[in-house]
Design a protein around this motif. Structure first.
Motif, PDB file in Angstrom:
ATOM      1  N   LEU A 261       0.822  -1.214   0.000  1.00 59.54           N
ATOM      2  CA  LEU A 261       0.000   0.000   0.000  1.00 59.54           C
ATOM      3  C   LEU A 261       0.855   1.263   0.000  1.00 59.54           C
ATOM      4  O   LEU A 261       0.528   2.248  -0.661  1.00 59.54           O
ATOM      5  CB  LEU A 261      -0.926  -0.006   1.222  1.00 59.54           C
ATOM      6  CG  LEU A 261      -2.127  -0.957   1.182  1.00 59.54           C
ATOM      7  CD1 LEU A 261      -2.911  -0.882   2.486  1.00 59.54           C
ATOM      8  CD2 LEU A 261      -3.028  -0.632  -0.004  1.00 59.54           C
ATOM      9  N   GLY A 263       3.782   1.731  -1.278  1.00 72.20           N
ATOM     10  CA  GLY A 263       4.312   1.972  -2.615  1.00 72.20           C
ATOM     11  C   GLY A 263       3.255   2.495  -3.561  1.00 72.20           C
ATOM     12  O   GLY A 263       3.518   3.389  -4.374  1.00 72.20           O
ATOM     13  N   TRP A 264       2.045   1.959  -3.470  1.00 74.54           N
ATOM     14  CA  TRP A 264       0.962   2.417  -4.337  1.00 74.54           C
ATOM     15  C   TRP A 264       0.568   3.859  -4.041  1.00 74.54           C
ATOM     16  O   TRP A 264       0.190   4.607  -4.937  1.00 74.54           O
ATOM     17  CB  TRP A 264      -0.244   1.505  -4.174  1.00 74.54           C
ATOM     18  CG  TRP A 264      -0.030   0.122  -4.727  1.00 74.54           C
ATOM     19  CD1 TRP A 264       0.972  -0.274  -5.565  1.00 74.54           C
ATOM     20  CD2 TRP A 264      -0.836  -1.025  -4.481  1.00 74.54           C
ATOM     21  NE1 TRP A 264       0.858  -1.610  -5.848  1.00 74.54           N
ATOM     22  CE2 TRP A 264      -0.246  -2.107  -5.215  1.00 74.54           C
ATOM     23  CE3 TRP A 264      -1.975  -1.277  -3.729  1.00 74.54           C
ATOM     24  CZ2 TRP A 264      -0.778  -3.390  -5.197  1.00 74.54           C
ATOM     25  CZ3 TRP A 264      -2.501  -2.556  -3.714  1.00 74.54           C
ATOM     26  CH2 TRP A 264      -1.906  -3.602  -4.447  1.00 74.54           C
ATOM     27  N   LEU A 265       0.646   4.242  -2.743  1.00 74.59           N
ATOM     28  CA  LEU A 265       0.261   5.603  -2.346  1.00 74.59           C
ATOM     29  C   LEU A 265       1.402   6.601  -2.524  1.00 74.59           C
ATOM     30  O   LEU A 265       1.221   7.798  -2.254  1.00 74.59           O
ATOM     31  CB  LEU A 265      -0.210   5.606  -0.891  1.00 74.59           C
ATOM     32  CG  LEU A 265      -1.475   4.783  -0.592  1.00 74.59           C
ATOM     33  CD1 LEU A 265      -1.771   4.775   0.909  1.00 74.59           C
ATOM     34  CD2 LEU A 265      -2.669   5.328  -1.365  1.00 74.59           C
ATOM     35  N   PHE A 352       4.505  -4.734  -8.920  1.00 75.24           N
ATOM     36  CA  PHE A 352       3.653  -4.175  -7.891  1.00 75.24           C
ATOM     37  C   PHE A 352       4.324  -3.081  -7.077  1.00 75.24           C
ATOM     38  O   PHE A 352       3.659  -2.321  -6.408  1.00 75.24           O
ATOM     39  CB  PHE A 352       3.205  -5.291  -6.927  1.00 75.24           C
ATOM     40  CG  PHE A 352       2.362  -6.338  -7.591  1.00 75.24           C
ATOM     41  CD1 PHE A 352       1.007  -6.146  -7.777  1.00 75.24           C
ATOM     42  CD2 PHE A 352       2.939  -7.507  -8.039  1.00 75.24           C
ATOM     43  CE1 PHE A 352       0.236  -7.113  -8.388  1.00 75.24           C
ATOM     44  CE2 PHE A 352       2.172  -8.480  -8.653  1.00 75.24           C
ATOM     45  CZ  PHE A 352       0.815  -8.273  -8.829  1.00 75.24           C
ATOM     46  N   VAL A 353       5.656  -3.007  -7.131  1.00 70.36           N
ATOM     47  CA  VAL A 353       6.378  -2.056  -6.301  1.00 70.36           C
ATOM     48  C   VAL A 353       7.056  -1.029  -7.187  1.00 70.36           C
ATOM     49  O   VAL A 353       7.770  -1.393  -8.121  1.00 70.36           O
ATOM     50  CB  VAL A 353       7.439  -2.780  -5.427  1.00 70.36           C
ATOM     51  CG1 VAL A 353       8.095  -1.806  -4.489  1.00 70.36           C
ATOM     52  CG2 VAL A 353       6.768  -3.892  -4.658  1.00 70.36           C
ATOM     53  N   PRO A 354       6.872   0.268  -6.928  1.00 64.90           N
ATOM     54  CA  PRO A 354       7.527   1.295  -7.734  1.00 64.90           C
ATOM     55  C   PRO A 354       9.037   1.202  -7.658  1.00 64.90           C
ATOM     56  O   PRO A 354       9.600   0.657  -6.715  1.00 64.90           O
ATOM     57  CB  PRO A 354       7.023   2.598  -7.111  1.00 64.90           C
ATOM     58  CG  PRO A 354       5.779   2.216  -6.379  1.00 64.90           C
ATOM     59  CD  PRO A 354       5.982   0.828  -5.911  1.00 64.90           C
TER      60      PRO A 354
END
Length: 362
Positions: A261, A263-265, A352-354
């Motif tokens: 989460l 990384g997504w944010l 999935f991870v920046p």
């Protein structure tokens, strides 16, 4: 700054110990179909640990006539210092560590083994046969279980290629299937062996033979009372979180959640100072919750399983834990050689991870 850091860690450690004392009372009560603390501190008895601490501080500090007074006084503080030192190199989040070491895992395993000296000193210095027997049991138990414990801890090092705990956790960033717990069947088995050996190394039931109230009265703590007895107990409760936190870093992704989460944010240093701080704080909360969850599982095991005999404890180590740990290590070695980039030949976390949040294990 060093003193301030030590003070922060000490406050955190004392808070953890108070919470675990309360949690053990409530969990044991529920397992035994009781209510547990319900008066002190309100409906759930939150202040029961504070009341217990005040009671112990007011108790008389007795030193037996046959005791070695110097060693008797030193032993509890030596044990607590060994546990406190674990938090020197135990990272709570990416960058939140008192002293980052490139051999952090080696340091933690070495320091954790120092607690046995405190138990031996307390047992020998008490001048009691019950205390001496408890100290000798501790020496035999801890030295034996350190071997499979170390073998299991080496498996994540083999998979990540480093003993730096921060890097070990960051390698597992991404979705939960990137955790070393799910890396291969052998690492999955190693996690449970690690927890079993860690429980034995901190004298928690069903491996609490150095204390064994039904046999040795209280083992190495038989002659201790008041504040010094509470220091021994504080070290035991804090050690539960320490081994739980180490297990979380080695096998459960450390401060990384089951889904990325943060990384997504965009909670990373690339998006500013406050985004980085919020991301690190969220990671620290995640790490603490994992450590508490494992400690609660250890408490649950204490009140669910019967105490083993000392010969059964040694049989568990030599006939089961040690061969399984060795087989898991060899199996992980062959798995790493057969699938160096994973079973699918790709790193799933990349999707999935920046960029910047993932440290590639290869």
């Amino acid at each position: 700054m060093v003193l301030l850091g030590c003070l922060v860690i000490l406050v955190f450690v004392m808070t953890l110990a108070a919470f675990f004392v309360w949690a053990e009372r409530k969990i044991s009560a529920r397992i035994q179909d009781r209510l547990g603390p319900t008066r002190v501190g309100g409906r759930f008895g939150w202040l029961q640990s504070v009341a217990d601490g005040l009671k112990l501080l007011t108790k008389e500090d007795i030193i037996p006539a046959a005791a070695d007074r110097v060693l008797f006084r030193i032993a509890p503080y030596l044990g607590f210092a060994a546990v406190f030192l674990l938090f020197l190199a135990l990272p709570f989040s990416d960058g939140w560590v008192a002293q980052r070491l490139n051999v952090g895992l080696f340091f933690l395993l070495a320091v954790a083994s120092l607690e046995v000296y405190a138990v031996l000193l307390g047992g020998y210095a008490s001048g009691s046969k019950w205390s001496l027997l408890g100290g000798m049991r501790e020496a035999v138990q801890v030295v034996s279980y350190e071997i499979p414990l170390g073998l299991c801890a080496v498996i994540p090092v083999l998979l990540a290629g480093t003993m730096d705990l921060v890097t070990l956790a960051n390698v597992q960033a991404g979705m939960f299937w990137n955790w070393f717990l799910f890396h291969n069947p052998f690492s999955f088995i190693a996690f449970w062996v690690f927890l079993t050996c860690a429980t034995a190394s901190i004298n928690r039931a069903p491996f609490d033979l150095p204390e064994a109230e039904s046999e040795l009265v209280a083992g190495f703590m038989t002659e201790y009372s008041g504040f010094r007895w509470s220091v021994f107990m504080l070290g035991e409760y804090v050690a539960m979180f320490a081994v739980g936190g180490l297990a979380a870093i080695l096998f459960l992704g450390g401060w990384h959640g089951p889904i990325p989460l943060a990384g997504w944010l965009g909670l990373s240093a690339e998006n500013g100072f406050w985004a980085s701080v919020i991301g690190q704080f969220a990671g620290a909360v995640n790490f603490v919750l994992k450590g508490i969850l494992i400690a609660v599982a250890i408490i649950w095991a204490r009140w669910s399983l019967p105490r083993l005999r000392i010969d059964q404890v040694m049989t568990m180590c030599l006939k089961y834990c040690l061969p399984i740990a060795a087989a898991a290590f060899i199996g992980s070695l062959f798995w790493k050689a057969a699938f160096p980039a994973g079973v699918l030949g790709i790193d799933v976390a990349r999707f999935f991870v920046p960029e910047g949040w993932m440290i590639m294990s290869h």
